[in-house]
Enzyme design. Sequence first.
Site, PDB file in Angstrom:
ATOM      1  N   ARG A 181       0.953  -1.224   0.679  1.00 37.88           N
ATOM      2  CA  ARG A 181      -0.148  -0.430  -0.059  1.00 37.88           C
ATOM      3  C   ARG A 181       0.779   1.238   0.081  1.00 37.88           C
ATOM      4  O   ARG A 181       0.464   1.969  -0.598  1.00 37.88           O
ATOM      5  CB  ARG A 181      -0.617  -0.321   0.902  1.00 37.88           C
ATOM      6  CG  ARG A 181      -2.222  -1.089   1.105  1.00 37.88           C
ATOM      7  CD  ARG A 181      -2.850  -1.183   2.815  1.00 37.88           C
ATOM      8  NE  ARG A 181      -3.647  -0.345   3.177  1.00 37.88           N
ATOM      9  CZ  ARG A 181      -4.308   0.383   2.176  1.00 37.88           C
ATOM     10  NH1 ARG A 181      -5.506  -0.338   2.320  1.00 37.88           N
ATOM     11  NH2 ARG A 181      -5.161   1.839   3.214  1.00 37.88           N
ATOM     12  N   ARG A 241       9.503   5.659  -3.505  1.00 45.67           N
ATOM     13  CA  ARG A 241      10.100   5.931  -4.908  1.00 45.67           C
ATOM     14  C   ARG A 241      11.376   7.231  -4.360  1.00 45.67           C
ATOM     15  O   ARG A 241      11.922   7.400  -3.712  1.00 45.67           O
ATOM     16  CB  ARG A 241       9.429   8.131  -4.658  1.00 45.67           C
ATOM     17  CG  ARG A 241       7.671   7.495  -4.167  1.00 45.67           C
ATOM     18  CD  ARG A 241       6.633   9.226  -4.751  1.00 45.67           C
ATOM     19  NE  ARG A 241       5.371   8.872  -4.719  1.00 45.67           N
ATOM     20  CZ  ARG A 241       4.502   9.249  -3.443  1.00 45.67           C
ATOM     21  NH1 ARG A 241       5.245   9.750  -2.999  1.00 45.67           N
ATOM     22  NH2 ARG A 241       3.795   8.482  -3.871  1.00 45.67           N
ATOM     23  N   ARG A 251      -8.756  -6.495  13.541  1.00 42.20           N
ATOM     24  CA  ARG A 251      -8.397  -5.924  14.522  1.00 42.20           C
ATOM     25  C   ARG A 251      -9.376  -4.245  14.633  1.00 42.20           C
ATOM     26  O   ARG A 251      -9.944  -3.924  14.189  1.00 42.20           O
ATOM     27  CB  ARG A 251      -7.154  -5.206  13.917  1.00 42.20           C
ATOM     28  CG  ARG A 251      -5.889  -5.844  13.332  1.00 42.20           C
ATOM     29  CD  ARG A 251      -5.539  -6.814  14.964  1.00 42.20           C
ATOM     30  NE  ARG A 251      -4.205  -5.722  16.011  1.00 42.20           N
ATOM     31  CZ  ARG A 251      -4.639  -6.173  16.344  1.00 42.20           C
ATOM     32  NH1 ARG A 251      -4.324  -7.118  17.595  1.00 42.20           N
ATOM     33  NH2 ARG A 251      -3.173  -5.022  17.518  1.00 42.20           N
ATOM     34  N   ARG A 277      -0.029   5.830  16.470  1.00 44.08           N
ATOM     35  CA  ARG A 277       0.481   6.925  15.714  1.00 44.08           C
ATOM     36  C   ARG A 277      -0.519   8.022  16.824  1.00 44.08           C
ATOM     37  O   ARG A 277      -1.575   7.731  17.175  1.00 44.08           O
ATOM     38  CB  ARG A 277      -0.320   7.136  14.165  1.00 44.08           C
ATOM     39  CG  ARG A 277      -1.391   6.481  13.867  1.00 44.08           C
ATOM     40  CD  ARG A 277      -2.041   6.561  12.376  1.00 44.08           C
ATOM     41  NE  ARG A 277      -3.333   5.835  12.071  1.00 44.08           N
ATOM     42  CZ  ARG A 277      -3.443   5.037  10.476  1.00 44.08           C
ATOM     43  NH1 ARG A 277      -2.767   5.158   9.592  1.00 44.08           N
ATOM     44  NH2 ARG A 277      -4.850   4.359  10.755  1.00 44.08           N
ATOM     45  N   GLU A 289      -3.559   6.777  18.621  1.00 45.02           N
ATOM     46  CA  GLU A 289      -3.943   5.464  18.269  1.00 45.02           C
ATOM     47  C   GLU A 289      -3.681   3.969  19.074  1.00 45.02           C
ATOM     48  O   GLU A 289      -2.640   4.216  18.597  1.00 45.02           O
ATOM     49  CB  GLU A 289      -4.314   5.174  17.017  1.00 45.02           C
ATOM     50  CG  GLU A 289      -5.124   6.243  16.145  1.00 45.02           C
ATOM     51  CD  GLU A 289      -5.384   6.086  14.651  1.00 45.02           C
ATOM     52  OE1 GLU A 289      -5.025   4.871  14.309  1.00 45.02           O
ATOM     53  OE2 GLU A 289      -5.233   6.709  13.588  1.00 45.02           O
ATOM     54  N   TYR A 337      -9.944  -5.485   2.924  1.00 45.58           N
ATOM     55  CA  TYR A 337      -9.484  -4.206   3.177  1.00 45.58           C
ATOM     56  C   TYR A 337      -9.619  -3.108   2.679  1.00 45.58           C
ATOM     57  O   TYR A 337      -7.690  -2.646   1.939  1.00 45.58           O
ATOM     58  CB  TYR A 337      -7.970  -4.547   3.762  1.00 45.58           C
ATOM     59  CG  TYR A 337      -6.598  -3.420   4.156  1.00 45.58           C
ATOM     60  CD1 TYR A 337      -7.384  -1.997   4.451  1.00 45.58           C
ATOM     61  CD2 TYR A 337      -5.382  -4.028   4.417  1.00 45.58           C
ATOM     62  CE1 TYR A 337      -6.881  -1.176   5.409  1.00 45.58           C
ATOM     63  CE2 TYR A 337      -4.607  -2.917   5.458  1.00 45.58           C
ATOM     64  CZ  TYR A 337      -5.136  -1.796   5.476  1.00 45.58           C
ATOM     65  OH  TYR A 337      -4.174  -0.507   5.731  1.00 45.58           O
ATOM     66  N   ASP A 351      -9.963   1.023   0.863  1.00 44.10           N
ATOM     67  CA  ASP A 351     -10.249   1.551   1.194  1.00 44.10           C
ATOM     68  C   ASP A 351     -11.097   2.923   0.351  1.00 44.10           C
ATOM     69  O   ASP A 351     -12.062   2.073  -0.435  1.00 44.10           O
ATOM     70  CB  ASP A 351      -8.929   2.948   0.161  1.00 44.10           C
ATOM     71  CG  ASP A 351      -7.558   2.393   0.067  1.00 44.10           C
ATOM     72  OD1 ASP A 351      -7.430   2.637   1.742  1.00 44.10           O
ATOM     73  OD2 ASP A 351      -6.763   2.041  -0.600  1.00 44.10           O
TER      74      ASP A 351
END
Length: 371
Positions: A170, A174, A247, A278, A304, A352, A354
């Site tokens: 995901r 770069r 989860r 996070r 979180e 999962y 998006d």
Amino acid sequence: MKYDYLIVGAGLFGAVFAQQAKAQGKAVLVIDKRNHIAGNVYTEKVEGINCHKYGAHIFHTNNEKVWNYLQQFAVFNRFTNSPVANYKGELYSLPFNMYTFNQMWGTVTPDEAKAKIDEQRKEITGIPKNLEEQAISLVGRDIYEKLIKGYTEKQWGRDCKELPAFIIKRLPVRLTFDNNYFNALYQGIPVGGYTKMVQNMLDGIEVRLGVDYLANKAEYDAMAKTVVYTGPIDAYFNYALGYLEYRSVRFENEIIDKPNFQGNAAVNYTDRETPWTRIIEHKWFEFGKDEENNDLPMTVISREYSSEWKIGDEPYYPVNDEKNSKVYENYRSLAQKERNVIFGGRLGEYKYYDMDQVILAALNCVAEVNN
Ligand code: UDP
């Protein structure tokens, strides 16, 4: 029967399905267990800030159809997700890019960074079998150890060797100086929050909140020709084939009397020891401003904490490992035999997804059944 569709769940799948069905002249009822619409994209105003109550949602897509569809319901701002990783006080840019490589190794040019990654990825020969191998083969062991391993094990509560490789794919890698987390043509946050966007989708549609479908299934089923169920698929079948694992996330929210806590919407704590994964500072999704473009004096943060789901918790992430995928396939076979019920969304399809994927799935689904 009073309704063509009973839609169980007012999240994105349910809202898109309902909106489209209504536009085609169908009679629709949407119900939700919670006392609000918008599912996990729900935003709530605190201290003038649209807070992402169930975790950060940054809309991004490469799909023009989905993007154009949403423009009817919201104006999107120019927010670009650029999370920062904090590893024991060392800060790194995400996703993995030329800034990250410079911070990690001091490399300056793409050739230098590539040489470093190539040297480290040699460790993996053959096709990566799990998340650990996939991560090392993408960015090398140093980055894996500092930015992936601890975070992933906190997030999933499982060893990186036991997790599927696709999860780490995901994240882009770069050789350019680009901190944009997503490889997406379109990206942004709906101005005024997601709740308003979903409210617009559900305009003119009957919605009943705080009602439990599964507890009164027969009664609700009798109300509509077709049920669109977006809750957990295993709960629908009363866990007859075993529990699927999810989860869950616990949020510790704090209002802080200062304008700037961490200087960014998302900071990931990638070490193993920090208990949270996070911290989200919600105001930065809308640049720290209110609707009149004034600076907001306060800030709201959410830490979180990831945990294994148990009955009574909110399920957030399906655990798409081998074991659960098998259980899901069995449920899916059952679901296919269920007459006049459509299963959709992250929980209904144990996927999962998006946001853009779930919207596309709903658009395709409603088009198919109404053909
Ligand atoms: N990940 C990581 N370090 C990070 C961010 C993400 O190792 O700093 C891994 C982790 O395994 C996570 C996956 O990448 O579950 C996908 O991250 P994403 O940000 O897409 O997760 P989400 O926002 O859906 O929780």
